[in-house]
Design a protein around this motif. Sequence first.
Motif, mmCIF file in Angstrom:
data_model
loop_
_atom_site.group_PDB
_atom_site.id
_atom_site.type_symbol
_atom_site.label_atom_id
_atom_site.label_comp_id
_atom_site.label_asym_id
_atom_site.label_seq_id
_atom_site.Cartn_x
_atom_site.Cartn_y
_atom_site.Cartn_z
ATOM 1 N N ALA A 1 -60.439 25.086 -11.832
ATOM 2 C CA ALA A 1 -59.488 24.116 -11.288
ATOM 3 C C ALA A 1 -59.125 23.080 -12.347
ATOM 4 N N GLY B 1 -57.316 19.506 -9.561
ATOM 5 C CA GLY B 1 -57.410 19.821 -8.139
ATOM 6 C C GLY B 1 -56.821 21.141 -7.692
ATOM 7 N N THR B 2 -56.093 21.828 -8.589
ATOM 8 C CA THR B 2 -55.610 23.153 -8.191
ATOM 9 C C THR B 2 -56.047 24.201 -9.215
ATOM 10 N N VAL B 3 -56.187 25.406 -8.732
ATOM 11 C CA VAL B 3 -56.572 26.478 -9.643
ATOM 12 C C VAL B 3 -55.363 26.853 -10.490
ATOM 13 N N ARG B 4 -55.547 26.740 -11.776
ATOM 14 C CA ARG B 4 -54.462 26.885 -12.748
ATOM 15 C C ARG B 4 -53.600 28.121 -12.555
ATOM 16 N N GLN C 1 -52.472 31.803 -11.247
ATOM 17 C CA GLN C 1 -52.590 32.467 -9.951
ATOM 18 C C GLN C 1 -53.445 33.720 -10.061
ATOM 19 N N ILE D 1 -61.151 23.752 0.892
ATOM 20 C CA ILE D 1 -59.954 24.008 0.097
ATOM 21 C C ILE D 1 -58.741 24.048 1.019
ATOM 22 N N ARG D 2 -57.562 24.162 0.395
ATOM 23 C CA ARG D 2 -56.341 24.298 1.170
ATOM 24 C C ARG D 2 -55.473 25.324 0.450
ATOM 25 N N ASP E 1 -51.963 26.516 -0.642
ATOM 26 C CA ASP E 1 -50.615 25.984 -0.779
ATOM 27 C C ASP E 1 -49.780 27.091 -1.391
ATOM 28 N N ARG F 1 -51.392 29.069 -4.038
ATOM 29 C CA ARG F 1 -52.194 28.285 -4.978
ATOM 30 C C ARG F 1 -53.357 27.714 -4.178
ATOM 31 N N ILE F 2 -54.483 27.529 -4.846
ATOM 32 C CA ILE F 2 -55.650 27.026 -4.136
ATOM 33 C C ILE F 2 -55.863 25.569 -4.524
ATOM 34 N N VAL F 3 -55.856 24.689 -3.538
ATOM 35 C CA VAL F 3 -56.062 23.268 -3.788
ATOM 36 C C VAL F 3 -57.475 22.885 -3.355
#
Lengths: 221, 221
Positions: B162, B165-168, B170, B200-201, B203, B206-208
């Motif tokens: 991450a 906050g998001t996984v770079r 995909q 997590i969420r 989006d 994308r994984i937040v």
Amino acid sequence: MPDAADFIRRMPLLANLPKDVQARISRRMIRRSYSAGETIFIEGDPGRAAYLVAEGRVRVHRTSRAGREQVLARIGLGQLFNTVPLFRHDARNHATAQAATDVTVYAILREDLLRLVQDSPELALVILRDFAERLDHLTNLVEDLSLRTVRGRLARFLLVHAKEGTVRRQWTQEEMASELGTVRDVIGRALRSFASEGLIRMDRHRIVLVDREGLESESDS
Amino acid sequence: MPDAADFIRRMPLLANLPKDVQARISRRMIRRSYSAGETIFIEGDPGRAAYLVAEGRVRVHRTSRAGREQVLARIGLGQLFNTVPLFRHDARNHATAQAATDVTVYAILREDLLRLVQDSPELALVILRDFAERLDHLTNLVEDLSLRTVRGRLARFLLVHAKEGTVRRQWTQEEMASELGTVRDVIGRALRSFASEGLIRMDRHRIVLVDREGLESESDS
DNA sequence: GAGACAGTGCGACCTAAGTCGTATTCGTGC
DNA sequence: GCACGAATACGACTTAGGTCGCACTGTCTC
């Protein structure tokens, strides 16, 4: 007390190094002893030195929070360990080392060994070969853990460690388990089921391979 | 067509080597291209060359008889691969390499590279550092596979990959699975359960990371 | 807009393997 | 011989995680 320089000359790994490199190494080595079970260093501590085993055996492992252990390497006479942190920016021991038997080691400080490696391509090559073996071993371990069942791993383990049909050293089930990434009970069960299927035979704590082919076909999952 | 010597000078790994070593390397490199999905070499084949990535990415993996894959390394721009067999007696590729994208590599023959390593302690050091990183990565992978649940591995994976906050990049669930030693379904389940627990969420693919602390405590088993 | 295809979601089901409790055997020292 | 601890045997139970089938969604192409 045996002489460090003399020791180096008898170690296959280092015997072929140029005389002056041998001399420089032996001048830098610090002799230390540990009794069986003692911890030599702990994962996460600063990696100040590499070690050469002069006597006995060392287990390098990692431990889960739950207390389960995974052995990464078993180091014997004349072999190096804890060389990895020397070449990393984050110079921390990346595993824990424990004396498997009473052990005598020679420690070489990080800076000393790094300087020696820079000056001696022969020594660099020794460590490169050592690393290559270790990478191979870890790669096989990853394949085992990821792609094989416990039965498969155990079958492979028995085939690899058998000499003339029997497993050389007496491994306890506990030791095999920590090597193969599982727990004692499961190894016990698998051994008993191998025995009942006629693949192996138990001869008072020695394991005799009865059906090599059967084990081989068992070893892919 | 870009120049090999020029390429070397721009690669961080090799930029600091002495000029003459750079020149000798570039004279020996053979440029090759592969399109995405193509196999570069296969496990078990004779390891005749090492490679340097000039463009694109490479997946190094092993495959079980059942067809399941375990990724051992992902190699990017300027990185070396297949250096291990150069230093082993049994000089066979110990894994399979596949182009993850369209790829251009420079190949260097075993004998050439070995000679260069003997002559240049600087080059030896570059490879030693590379090996040390690889050993560290494999050691972590072994710990993951042996001592952590899939949830734990996935939590760690998300934390490591991450950025802000998001996984770079995909990652598909399939890719994560082959990285973490499991299958697509299980990763999917774990992600959904992380999401339903508010860790997590999602989006749109994308994984937040919502609850970093929660993930961290999840990551030990 | 119709397919086609890759990536996911999701429930039902199955099995390897981890956990526990307790009994038995083995080896060593006294 | 006896006692003790370490190593094992083994049955009962639980669960993580692997398998299958099928439906849904987004994207790209023609």
